[in-house]
Enzyme design. Structure first.
Site, PDB file in Angstrom:
ATOM      1  NE  ARG A 146      57.390   8.798  -5.117  1.00  0.00           N
ATOM      2  CZ  ARG A 146      57.762   7.713  -4.443  1.00  0.00           C
ATOM      3  NH1 ARG A 146      56.861   7.044  -3.714  1.00  0.00           N
ATOM      4  NH2 ARG A 146      59.007   7.296  -4.474  1.00  0.00           N
ATOM      5  CG  ASP A 147      47.020   8.086  -5.632  1.00  0.00           C
ATOM      6  OD1 ASP A 147      46.378   7.099  -6.006  1.00  0.00           O
ATOM      7  OD2 ASP A 147      46.482   9.206  -5.422  1.00  0.00           O
ATOM      8  CB  ILE A 148      47.609  13.050  -7.849  1.00  0.00           C
ATOM      9  CG1 ILE A 148      47.970  14.503  -8.049  1.00  0.00           C
ATOM     10  CG2 ILE A 148      46.102  12.861  -7.691  1.00  0.00           C
ATOM     11  CD1 ILE A 148      47.497  15.089  -9.376  1.00  0.00           C
ATOM     12  CG  ASN A 180      39.571   0.213  -5.114  1.00  0.00           C
ATOM     13  OD1 ASN A 180      39.325  -0.582  -4.202  1.00  0.00           O
ATOM     14  ND2 ASN A 180      40.242   1.335  -4.917  1.00  0.00           N
ATOM     15  CB  VAL A 238      41.321   6.146 -12.736  1.00  0.00           C
ATOM     16  CG1 VAL A 238      42.031   6.228 -14.089  1.00  0.00           C
ATOM     17  CG2 VAL A 238      41.468   7.466 -11.978  1.00  0.00           C
ATOM     18  CG  HIS A 292      44.485   1.991 -10.705  1.00  0.00           C
ATOM     19  ND1 HIS A 292      43.422   2.203 -11.570  1.00  0.00           N
ATOM     20  CD2 HIS A 292      44.043   2.337  -9.477  1.00  0.00           C
ATOM     21  CE1 HIS A 292      42.381   2.658 -10.877  1.00  0.00           C
ATOM     22  NE2 HIS A 292      42.731   2.749  -9.593  1.00  0.00           N
ATOM     23  CG  HIS A 348      45.480   1.737  -5.101  1.00  0.00           C
ATOM     24  ND1 HIS A 348      45.384   3.103  -4.988  1.00  0.00           N
ATOM     25  CD2 HIS A 348      44.404   1.348  -5.826  1.00  0.00           C
ATOM     26  CE1 HIS A 348      44.273   3.518  -5.608  1.00  0.00           C
ATOM     27  NE2 HIS A 348      43.667   2.472  -6.127  1.00  0.00           N
TER      28      HIS A 348
HETATM   29  P1  AMP Z   1      40.743   4.132  -7.723  1.00  0.00           P
HETATM   30  O1  AMP Z   1      39.834   4.914  -6.821  1.00  0.00           O
HETATM   31  O2  AMP Z   1      41.093   2.766  -7.230  1.00  0.00           O
HETATM   32  O3  AMP Z   1      40.252   4.139  -9.162  1.00  0.00           O
HETATM   33  O4  AMP Z   1      42.123   4.913  -7.709  1.00  0.00           O
HETATM   34  C1  AMP Z   1      42.422   5.974  -8.568  1.00  0.00           C
HETATM   35  C2  AMP Z   1      43.581   6.704  -7.971  1.00  0.00           C
HETATM   36  O5  AMP Z   1      44.125   7.551  -8.961  1.00  0.00           O
HETATM   37  C3  AMP Z   1      43.205   7.570  -6.761  1.00  0.00           C
HETATM   38  O6  AMP Z   1      43.930   7.137  -5.622  1.00  0.00           O
HETATM   39  C4  AMP Z   1      43.617   8.977  -7.219  1.00  0.00           C
HETATM   40  O7  AMP Z   1      44.154   9.752  -6.182  1.00  0.00           O
HETATM   41  C5  AMP Z   1      44.645   8.671  -8.297  1.00  0.00           C
HETATM   42  N1  AMP Z   1      44.832   9.720  -9.294  1.00  0.00           N
HETATM   43  C6  AMP Z   1      43.872  10.443  -9.925  1.00  0.00           C
HETATM   44  N2  AMP Z   1      44.429  11.314 -10.785  1.00  0.00           N
HETATM   45  C7  AMP Z   1      45.785  11.116 -10.711  1.00  0.00           C
HETATM   46  C8  AMP Z   1      46.900  11.703 -11.358  1.00  0.00           C
HETATM   47  N3  AMP Z   1      46.776  12.674 -12.277  1.00  0.00           N
HETATM   48  N4  AMP Z   1      48.132  11.263 -11.018  1.00  0.00           N
HETATM   49  C9  AMP Z   1      48.292  10.297 -10.093  1.00  0.00           C
HETATM   50  N5  AMP Z   1      47.273   9.692  -9.455  1.00  0.00           N
HETATM   51  C10 AMP Z   1      46.027  10.094  -9.756  1.00  0.00           C
END
Ligand code: AMP
Length: 114
Positions: free
Chosen positions: A29-31, A87, A96, A100, A102
């Site tokens: 799950r996204d944080i 993205n 990140v 990934h 979403h």
């Molecule tokens: P993006 O902007 O497409 O690179 O998405 C990166 C996602 O990673 C964002 O929606 C963040 O909220 C999520 N994220 C960052 N750190 C964590 C974490 N420790 N655990 C879960 N999700 C995270």
């Protein structure tokens, strides 16, 4: 020790709210959820983005979308639908550097994305 945040979640070094795991991929799950359901599906092997993708990743990508659809069913998103987002790079807002997908659902979304 990996520098990559998602590699560290995959290895268990950093706690993640993991909802699915197999030998190829992990979903957690996204944080900072942007919808009632917001799950990230990631390959276990580090891959920075779609910019690095080649023929070798084609089966993996199919598997990632299949798992996303299965998780959407489990989350009860079948009827209302959901959005799958990838993205790539700064213009798209990738924050990140580990590929990934979403999975977002549980609310009505606008189009085009911001
Ligand atoms: P993006 O902007 O497409 O690179 O998405 C990166 C996602 O990673 C964002 O929606 C963040 O909220 C999520 N994220 C960052 N750190 C964590 C974490 N420790 N655990 C879960 N999700 C995270």
């Amino acid at each position: 020790m990996s520098e990559c945040l998602f590699c560290r979640i995959i290895s268990g070094e950093i706690a993640g709210n993991v909802v699915y795991r197999d030998e190829q991929l992990t979903a957690f799950r996204d944080i900072n959820p942007q919808a009632p359901t917001h799950v990230l599906i990631v390959p276990n092997e580090h891959l920075t983005s779609t910019a690095e993708m080649g023929q070798q990743q084609v089966p993996l990508m199919g598997r990632i979308v299949q798992v996303a659809a299965e998780l959407a069913r489990q989350e009860g998103l079948q009827a209302g639908g959901y959005r799958l987002v990838v993205n790539t790079g700064p213009d798209a807002g990738q924050s990140v550097g580990h590929f990934h997908l979403h999975l977002l659902g549980g609310r009505r979304m606008g189009w085009p994305p911001g």
